[in-house]
Design a protein around this motif. Structure first.
Motif, short mmCIF file in Angstrom:
data_model
loop_
_atom_site.label_atom_id
_atom_site.label_comp_id
_atom_site.label_asym_id
_atom_site.label_seq_id
_atom_site.Cartn_x
_atom_site.Cartn_y
_atom_site.Cartn_z
N UNK A 81 27.39 48.92 -0.36
CA UNK A 81 27.01 49.23 -2.05
C UNK A 81 25.23 50.10 -2.15
N UNK A 82 25.00 49.95 -1.63
CA UNK A 82 23.53 51.15 -1.60
C UNK A 82 24.29 52.41 -1.30
N UNK A 83 25.18 53.12 -0.70
CA UNK A 83 25.59 54.41 -0.40
C UNK A 83 26.11 54.83 -1.21
N UNK A 84 26.69 53.55 -2.19
CA UNK A 84 28.07 54.03 -3.11
C UNK A 84 26.84 54.11 -4.96
N UNK A 85 26.02 52.65 -5.01
CA UNK A 85 24.75 53.47 -5.84
C UNK A 85 24.35 54.57 -5.74
N UNK A 86 23.80 55.30 -5.17
CA UNK A 86 23.07 56.21 -4.83
C UNK A 86 23.71 57.48 -4.48
N UNK A 87 24.72 57.10 -4.44
CA UNK A 87 26.03 58.40 -3.98
C UNK A 87 27.88 58.30 -4.62
N UNK A 88 27.31 58.40 -5.99
CA UNK A 88 28.76 58.09 -6.95
C UNK A 88 30.67 58.88 -6.08
N UNK A 89 30.09 59.40 -5.87
CA UNK A 89 31.69 59.90 -5.17
C UNK A 89 32.06 59.53 -3.75
N UNK A 90 30.94 60.33 -2.83
CA UNK A 90 31.38 60.37 -1.20
C UNK A 90 31.32 58.86 -1.03
N UNK A 91 29.86 58.36 -1.59
CA UNK A 91 29.75 57.00 -0.89
C UNK A 91 30.70 56.28 -1.17
N UNK A 92 30.87 56.25 -2.53
CA UNK A 92 32.09 55.38 -2.78
C UNK A 92 33.40 55.55 -2.30
N UNK A 93 33.85 56.51 -1.83
CA UNK A 93 34.76 56.60 -0.59
C UNK A 93 34.18 55.76 0.30
N UNK A 94 32.76 56.30 1.19
CA UNK A 94 32.76 55.56 1.95
C UNK A 94 32.72 54.37 1.75
#
Ligand code: BDR
Ligand code: CA
Length: 321
Positions: free
Chosen positions: A205-218
């Motif tokens: 979730x913290x990856x998605x919060x900081x990197x909205x597109x690629x992080x959300x995919x991860x």
């Protein structure tokens, strides 16, 4: 700063995708190419997924399609139960615009490593078939490669697909034995260390919060993988297998090693077992037996959070890596 050139041989695959996006975000690395292999998915899916990842990150590189089956044994089923029907959890098949390189993976590895002799590190994070085929076609390849770090094997711990075997080695033990038997030092990042490095839903979730597109995919793909690992560890988590092999190339000091030759069992109940054997007349493998868990995890998270920023920077620079 001179970047470390690498070719990632991969079967994406959820943790493969995590490793690849992490490598794309590392300013010390230039990912020259992705070569694909069956394993988590079939090689057609792996190639599609590799092309997709490069396009998603706007990271220009070659994608060369590799072997569709092991050297000798009958192929095992792809591990859809770990990685999902298309390799990215619950996500549907991807439709990249690009196409694979004209050379197959083994020839691509040979040509690229010869063209940049002594500069390229190989990082196979799937079954070792492409690397073995490259060695069969060109045994002198060992003199053109800078280093080899694989995700695979289990040196002093049990396997993950059988009591003896780790999945990548089990999917092509004959190929793995060729790779460990070649006169080069194989850095083995196996289950001894990868199963110690875990990320949890809040990390993704913290990856998605900081990197909205690629992080959300991860974050999205991590959920299927975490559900699989919940069935193994009785806790929702992801094991960072493939990212660890990339980190071993850039930050070898985060691991502790034992130097000993390795052979691979190619038949019987222990098929796929990686056996450290000091009596073998083979070049020592460098088996990771310890890991600085906190530093490796922090490194993985900080790079993964930079996915969108790196993407934006690349686009601003006209697709420079
Ligand atoms: C390895 O097998 C695959 O499922 C993962 O991508 C990793 O490379 C772990 O055993
Ligand atoms: Ca993999």
């Amino acid at each position: 700063m001179k970047k470390q050139k690498i070719i990632i041989d991969t079967d994406p695959g959820i943790d493969d995708a995590m490793a690849i996006h992490m490598a794309f975000a590392d300013p010390r690395i230039e990912v020259v190419g992705l070569t694909t292999i069956f394993g988590n998915v079939n090689v057609e899916q792996a190639t599609r997924n590799a092309l997709f990842l490069s396009e998603q990150a706007a990271y220009p590189l070659d994608v060369a399609k590799g072997a569709s089956k092991p050297l000798v044994q009958t192929p095992n089923e792809p591990s859809y139960y770990v990685h999902g029907d298309e390799g990215f959890g619950d996500l549907p098949a991807q439709n990249p615009k690009g196409t694979a390189h004209a050379l197959d993976a083994a020839d691509y590895i040979i040509e690229t490593c010869r063209a940049h002799s002594g500069e390229i590190s190989l990082c196979p994070v799937g079954p070792l078939t492409n690397i073995a085929i490259a060695l069969q076609r060109d045994p002198d390849l060992v003199n053109h490669v800078k280093s080899v770090a694989i995700m695979g094997g289990a040196g002093f711990v049990p396997g993950n697909v059988t009591d003896y075997a780790e999945a990548n080695i089990w999917n092509d033990p004959h190929a793995a034995d060729i790779v460990f038997g070649a006169p080069w030092e194989v850095v083995m990042i196996g289950l001894d260390v990868t199963t110690q490095v875990m990320c949890y839903p809040q990390d993704y979730q913290s990856i998605a919060d900081e990197s909205g597109s690629i992080g959300s995919f991860i974050n999205d793909i991590s959920q299927f993988y975490a559900r699989f690992y919940a069935s193994v560890y009785e806790e929702v988590l992801c094991v960072l297998h493939d990212p660890c092999a990339i980190i071993a190339l850039t930050d070898p000091d985060l691991f502790e090693y034992r130097y000993v030759p390795v052979r691979v069992i190619c038949e019987g109940p222990a098929i796929g077992q990686t056996v450290p054997d000091a009596q073998l007349a083979r070049t020592n493998a460098k088996i990771a037996i310890g890991v600085d868990v906190e530093k490796v995890k922090a490194h993985y998270l900080s790079l993964s959070k930079m996915g969108d920023a790196c993407h934006a920077k690349r686009q601003g620079q006209g697709a420079d890596k």
